[in-house]
Design a protein around this motif. Structure first.
Motif, short mmCIF file in Angstrom:
data_model
loop_
_atom_site.label_atom_id
_atom_site.label_comp_id
_atom_site.label_asym_id
_atom_site.label_seq_id
_atom_site.Cartn_x
_atom_site.Cartn_y
_atom_site.Cartn_z
N LYS A 40 0.60 -1.18 0.15
CA LYS A 40 0.14 -0.07 -0.04
C LYS A 40 0.85 1.31 0.06
N LEU A 41 0.79 2.00 -0.93
CA LEU A 41 1.59 3.29 -1.04
C LEU A 41 0.65 4.45 -1.08
N ASP A 42 0.84 5.40 0.06
CA ASP A 42 0.12 6.49 0.17
C ASP A 42 0.63 7.62 -0.87
N GLY A 43 -0.18 8.02 -1.86
CA GLY A 43 0.43 8.99 -2.82
C GLY A 43 0.77 10.19 -1.95
N SER A 44 0.34 10.57 -0.94
CA SER A 44 0.48 12.01 -0.20
C SER A 44 1.67 11.94 0.73
N ALA A 45 2.15 10.65 0.74
CA ALA A 45 3.34 10.39 1.81
C ALA A 45 4.60 11.10 1.29
N ARG A 46 5.43 11.31 2.34
CA ARG A 46 6.73 11.96 2.13
C ARG A 46 7.43 10.98 1.16
N LEU A 47 8.25 11.67 0.29
CA LEU A 47 8.89 10.83 -0.73
C LEU A 47 10.53 10.98 -0.53
N THR A 48 11.04 9.85 -0.44
CA THR A 48 12.72 9.85 -0.20
C THR A 48 13.25 9.03 -1.36
N PHE A 49 14.30 9.41 -1.83
CA PHE A 49 14.96 8.45 -2.73
C PHE A 49 16.29 8.14 -2.05
N GLU A 50 16.70 6.86 -2.18
CA GLU A 50 17.74 6.19 -1.70
C GLU A 50 18.73 5.93 -2.95
N VAL A 51 19.73 6.51 -3.01
CA VAL A 51 20.77 6.45 -4.15
C VAL A 51 22.18 5.96 -3.96
N SER A 52 22.57 5.14 -4.56
CA SER A 52 24.13 4.55 -4.42
C SER A 52 24.44 4.05 -5.75
N ASP A 53 25.98 4.18 -6.10
CA ASP A 53 26.36 3.42 -7.22
C ASP A 53 26.85 2.24 -6.90
N GLY A 54 26.38 1.37 -5.87
CA GLY A 54 26.86 0.19 -5.68
C GLY A 54 28.18 -0.08 -4.89
N VAL A 55 28.82 1.24 -4.72
CA VAL A 55 30.29 1.28 -4.00
C VAL A 55 30.09 2.29 -2.69
N ARG A 56 29.85 3.40 -3.23
CA ARG A 56 29.67 4.24 -2.11
C ARG A 56 28.24 4.22 -1.24
N PRO A 57 28.23 4.46 0.05
CA PRO A 57 26.93 4.18 0.95
C PRO A 57 25.93 4.77 0.34
N MET A 58 24.76 4.36 0.47
CA MET A 58 23.49 4.89 0.04
C MET A 58 23.04 6.37 0.80
N GLN A 59 22.72 7.25 0.13
CA GLN A 59 22.50 8.64 0.46
C GLN A 59 21.17 8.86 0.22
N LEU A 60 20.30 9.48 1.22
CA LEU A 60 18.96 9.99 0.95
C LEU A 60 18.84 11.47 0.42
N TYR A 61 17.81 11.42 -0.52
CA TYR A 61 17.37 12.69 -1.11
C TYR A 61 15.92 12.99 -1.35
N CYS A 62 15.54 14.04 -1.10
CA CYS A 62 14.25 14.33 -1.50
C CYS A 62 14.19 14.97 -2.77
N ALA A 63 12.91 15.04 -3.43
CA ALA A 63 12.96 15.34 -5.08
C ALA A 63 12.12 16.57 -5.31
N ALA A 64 12.77 17.18 -6.30
CA ALA A 64 11.63 18.59 -6.93
C ALA A 64 10.77 18.19 -7.55
N MET A 65 10.05 18.88 -8.08
CA MET A 65 9.03 18.79 -9.09
C MET A 65 9.57 18.58 -10.32
N PRO A 66 9.04 17.55 -11.28
CA PRO A 66 9.80 17.12 -12.55
C PRO A 66 9.63 18.60 -13.31
N VAL A 67 10.78 18.29 -14.37
CA VAL A 67 10.55 19.22 -15.33
C VAL A 67 10.86 18.85 -16.75
#
Length: 174
Positions: free
Chosen positions: A101-128
């Motif tokens: 169950k995904l709540d569309g209004s929930a806070r959105l966080t991206f976890e990004v890693s290149d598989g070598v560096r530790p995962m980092q947390l990011y928030c997203a801006a409105m797409p363009v």
């Protein structure tokens, strides 16, 4: 070290629903996430989508509760691949909703890693949409003090209410 303006980060913090609404109209366009001053590699993967409900006590002893959706991006380059079409990303998220169950209004966080560096947390801006490509800027998600954030928001609200258009004797900004 540069200070991060949390009010600007919060302005950039969109929900999953807003992201999907935008992508619904651009399904054939490549989807490129940008973080740390560069775009993700063309072979990036969405490796995990998870939803959580959190309960906490902030540093002012105030109870906090929120929902958050995490989308994990594995930023790798693979052969001759191109950036994922927005429609494929959209379909991945829709597939997840069949099981989680995904709540569309929930806070959105991206976890990004290149598989070598530790995962980092990011928030997203409105797409363009630019040049036929959907761009989504990811900004580091900083720690914050919620009581201070609430106090600053209230001070800003008061200043805007006080210093906005005035009528007659109610002029509090002189």
């Amino acid at each position: 070290m540069n200070a991060i303006d949390n009010s600007k980060i919060q302005d950039r913090d969109i929900s999953l629903g807003l992201l999907l609404d935008f992508l619904a109209g651009t399904k054939d366009s490549p989807l490129v996430f940008h973080y740390d001053g560069r775009p993700v590699n063309p072979g990036y993967h969405v490796t995990e989508v998870k939803a959580g409900e959190f309960a906490a006590l902030d540093c002012g002893a105030n109870p906090e509760a929120w929902r958050e959706i995490f989308i994990q991006l594995w930023d790798i380059e693979e052969g001759d691949r191109t950036h994922m079409p927005a429609g494929k990303f959209y379909a991945i998220i829709r597939k997840v909703t069949e099981h989680v169950k995904l709540d569309g209004s929930a806070r959105l966080t991206f976890e990004v890693s290149d598989g070598v560096r530790p995962m980092q947390l990011y928030c997203a801006a409105m797409p363009v949409l630019r040049g036929g490509t959907v761009h989504v800027e990811l900004a580091p998600r900083p720690a914050s003090c919620k009581p201070r954030d609430r106090w600053l928001a209230e001070e800003t609200r008061r200043a805007e209410a006080c210093c906005g258009p005035t009528s007659g004797k109610n002029a509090c900004c002189a």
